[in-house]
Design an enzyme around this catalytic site. Sequence first.
Site, PDB file in Angstrom:
ATOM      1  N   ALA A  96       0.867  -1.179   0.000  1.00 41.22           N
ATOM      2  CA  ALA A  96       0.000   0.000   0.000  1.00 41.22           C
ATOM      3  C   ALA A  96       0.904   1.230   0.000  1.00 41.22           C
ATOM      4  CB  ALA A  96      -0.875  -0.010   1.244  1.00 41.22           C
ATOM      5  N   GLY A 139       0.720  -5.067   0.926  1.00 41.22           N
ATOM      6  CA  GLY A 139      -0.459  -5.150   0.073  1.00 41.22           C
ATOM      7  C   GLY A 139      -0.153  -5.788  -1.276  1.00 41.22           C
ATOM      8  N   GLU A 142      -0.395  -9.372  -0.665  1.00 38.71           N
ATOM      9  CA  GLU A 142      -1.824  -9.678  -0.462  1.00 38.71           C
ATOM     10  C   GLU A 142      -2.587  -9.668  -1.781  1.00 38.71           C
ATOM     11  OE1 GLU A 142      -2.110  -6.542   2.523  1.00 38.71           O
ATOM     12  OE2 GLU A 142      -2.705  -8.059   3.974  1.00 38.71           O
ATOM     13  N   GLU A 162       4.671  -5.148   7.154  1.00 38.04           N
ATOM     14  CA  GLU A 162       3.901  -4.122   7.871  1.00 38.04           C
ATOM     15  C   GLU A 162       4.370  -3.950   9.314  1.00 38.04           C
ATOM     16  OE1 GLU A 162       2.590  -6.494   5.965  1.00 38.04           O
ATOM     17  OE2 GLU A 162       0.917  -5.711   4.769  1.00 38.04           O
TER      18      GLU A 162
HETATM   19  N1  CO8 Z   1       4.607   3.214  -0.545  1.00 33.16           N
HETATM   20  C1  CO8 Z   1       5.006   4.389  -1.055  1.00 33.16           C
HETATM   21  N2  CO8 Z   1       6.187   4.550  -1.721  1.00 33.16           N
HETATM   22  C2  CO8 Z   1       6.973   3.468  -1.847  1.00 33.16           C
HETATM   23  C3  CO8 Z   1       6.617   2.212  -1.323  1.00 33.16           C
HETATM   24  C4  CO8 Z   1       5.360   2.101  -0.658  1.00 33.16           C
HETATM   25  N3  CO8 Z   1       4.904   0.945  -0.179  1.00 33.16           N
HETATM   26  N4  CO8 Z   1       7.615   1.342  -1.599  1.00 33.16           N
HETATM   27  C5  CO8 Z   1       8.554   2.024  -2.278  1.00 33.16           C
HETATM   28  N5  CO8 Z   1       8.164   3.306  -2.434  1.00 33.16           N
HETATM   29  C6  CO8 Z   1       8.905   4.391  -3.092  1.00 33.16           C
HETATM   30  C7  CO8 Z   1      10.055   4.900  -2.251  1.00 33.16           C
HETATM   31  O1  CO8 Z   1       9.592   5.830  -1.307  1.00 33.16           O
HETATM   32  C8  CO8 Z   1      10.932   5.494  -3.307  1.00 33.16           C
HETATM   33  O2  CO8 Z   1      10.396   6.754  -3.678  1.00 33.16           O
HETATM   34  P1  CO8 Z   1      11.352   8.053  -3.797  1.00 33.16           P
HETATM   35  O3  CO8 Z   1      12.290   7.719  -4.921  1.00 33.16           O
HETATM   36  O4  CO8 Z   1      10.407   9.162  -4.095  1.00 33.16           O
HETATM   37  O5  CO8 Z   1      12.067   8.148  -2.498  1.00 33.16           O
HETATM   38  C9  CO8 Z   1      10.763   4.576  -4.496  1.00 33.16           C
HETATM   39  O6  CO8 Z   1       9.534   3.880  -4.273  1.00 33.16           O
HETATM   40  C10 CO8 Z   1      11.859   3.537  -4.619  1.00 33.16           C
HETATM   41  O7  CO8 Z   1      11.965   2.862  -3.359  1.00 33.16           O
HETATM   42  P2  CO8 Z   1      13.369   2.643  -2.597  1.00 33.16           P
HETATM   43  O8  CO8 Z   1      14.304   3.793  -2.895  1.00 33.16           O
HETATM   44  O9  CO8 Z   1      13.056   2.367  -1.182  1.00 33.16           O
HETATM   45  O10 CO8 Z   1      13.894   1.352  -3.383  1.00 33.16           O
HETATM   46  P3  CO8 Z   1      14.883   0.241  -2.820  1.00 33.16           P
HETATM   47  O11 CO8 Z   1      15.215  -0.611  -4.006  1.00 33.16           O
HETATM   48  O12 CO8 Z   1      15.992   0.840  -2.045  1.00 33.16           O
HETATM   49  O13 CO8 Z   1      13.995  -0.623  -1.759  1.00 33.16           O
HETATM   50  C11 CO8 Z   1      12.016  -1.793  -1.030  1.00 33.16           C
HETATM   51  C12 CO8 Z   1      12.910  -1.386  -2.233  1.00 33.16           C
HETATM   52  C13 CO8 Z   1      12.764  -2.775  -0.145  1.00 33.16           C
HETATM   53  C14 CO8 Z   1      10.769  -2.485  -1.635  1.00 33.16           C
HETATM   54  C15 CO8 Z   1      11.596  -0.537  -0.224  1.00 33.16           C
HETATM   55  O14 CO8 Z   1      11.106   0.443  -1.132  1.00 33.16           O
HETATM   56  C16 CO8 Z   1      10.545  -0.795   0.806  1.00 33.16           C
HETATM   57  O15 CO8 Z   1      10.828  -1.330   1.858  1.00 33.16           O
HETATM   58  N6  CO8 Z   1       9.273  -0.401   0.518  1.00 33.16           N
HETATM   59  C17 CO8 Z   1       8.198  -0.504   1.471  1.00 33.16           C
HETATM   60  C18 CO8 Z   1       7.686  -1.928   1.579  1.00 33.16           C
HETATM   61  C19 CO8 Z   1       6.580  -2.021   2.610  1.00 33.16           C
HETATM   62  O16 CO8 Z   1       6.773  -1.739   3.771  1.00 33.16           O
HETATM   63  N7  CO8 Z   1       5.375  -2.422   2.161  1.00 33.16           N
HETATM   64  C20 CO8 Z   1       4.228  -2.557   3.036  1.00 33.16           C
HETATM   65  C21 CO8 Z   1       3.411  -1.312   2.983  1.00 33.16           C
HETATM   66  S1  CO8 Z   1       2.048  -1.351   4.142  1.00 33.16           S
HETATM   67  C22 CO8 Z   1       0.874  -2.272   3.369  1.00 33.16           C
HETATM   68  O17 CO8 Z   1       1.038  -2.730   2.268  1.00 33.16           O
HETATM   69  C23 CO8 Z   1      -0.390  -2.512   4.143  1.00 33.16           C
HETATM   70  C24 CO8 Z   1      -1.469  -3.092   3.263  1.00 33.16           C
HETATM   71  C25 CO8 Z   1      -2.783  -2.928   3.943  1.00 33.16           C
HETATM   72  C26 CO8 Z   1      -3.964  -3.264   3.051  1.00 33.16           C
HETATM   73  C27 CO8 Z   1      -5.248  -2.955   3.694  1.00 33.16           C
HETATM   74  C28 CO8 Z   1      -6.448  -3.300   2.822  1.00 33.16           C
HETATM   75  C29 CO8 Z   1      -7.775  -3.126   3.530  1.00 33.16           C
END
Ligand code: CO8
Length: 286
Positions: A96, A139, A142, A162
Amino acid sequence: MFSRAFQITTTALRTVSRKPSVISTIRLMSTQYEHILTSRPNPSVALITLNRPKALNALSTPLFLELNKALFDADADQGIGAIVLTGSDKAFAAGADIKEMKDKEFSDVYKNNFLANWGELSRLRKPVIAAVSGYALGGGCELALMCDIILASPTAKFGQPEINLGVIPGGGGSQRLVHAIGKSRAMELVLTGRMVSAQEADQWGMISRVTDNVVEEAIKMATEISSKGQLAVQAGKEVVNAGYELTLAEGLRFERRTFHGLFATKDQKEGMAAFAEKRKAEFTHS
Ligand code: CO8
């Protein structure tokens, strides 16, 4: 991809008017989206590609609204037999959109039922195949689990991180993972946030298989599914999914009734006659 889709669309336009399925094909192709791409790699398969590369396909509300529309359009299109959902090489979806969520308050998310529309994918009647490369996190994991079949490329990484954000899965991960990989492994993923490789996910039975050229393989599988009698495909999806919710006795009864019901279809007559006559079945989906 789009030019191929356009080609199909223009070919369809020439023969249109009397065929409702062709009309809905055009509708699918002509919708303009900002966060996803839609195409028709062949006439019976819809391919939906998540397309927010700079945010690793983070699942924002606008993206999800577009995704749901494209999915339901494809579901309603009688020419389409199966749907493939994919992302980029780097990310199926990194979860998400954290930036969209971070300042929300309990009263907002509760009152407005935040992200409730995520579950709509599981209401589709046609099979959806997830073709996963790169990150499928939170997400994103999921979303893959909501699909009917998951194919993964060797680069795929699945996880529910998460816990690192001070929350837990909210899109069904904690529940679907228990069914898919059992309590202990689901608990490990949810409580540690550890990512698992495609190979490990395969060993755990979370996905169907690991394959190179995952999108092509998914399209091939979708094409094969589309070549079957669509009433039986729909029934097959329905009975397998019922296995999530019913007791064994109820599920067996439901399966038997559904099996019996298919004897009311022309496709059952055709499928069995074709076998006896040693020829290929020509299903009419009726
Ligand atoms: N949300 C928003 N932006 C994101 C997300 C995200 N989930 N993941 C990556 N991005 C963005 C980064 O902020 C970055 O943007 P910017 O260049 O503007 O800074 C860009 O994408 C590239 O990301 P990274 O520089 O971090 O790339 P890396 O290769 O270094 O790392 C990772 C990749 C490991 C995937 C890292 O980006 C990361 O950890 N992302 C977050 C993963 C995460 O925590 N996901 C869970 C989110 S919570 C969720 O999904 C809850 C779901 C609930 C559903 C409910 C339904 C009812």
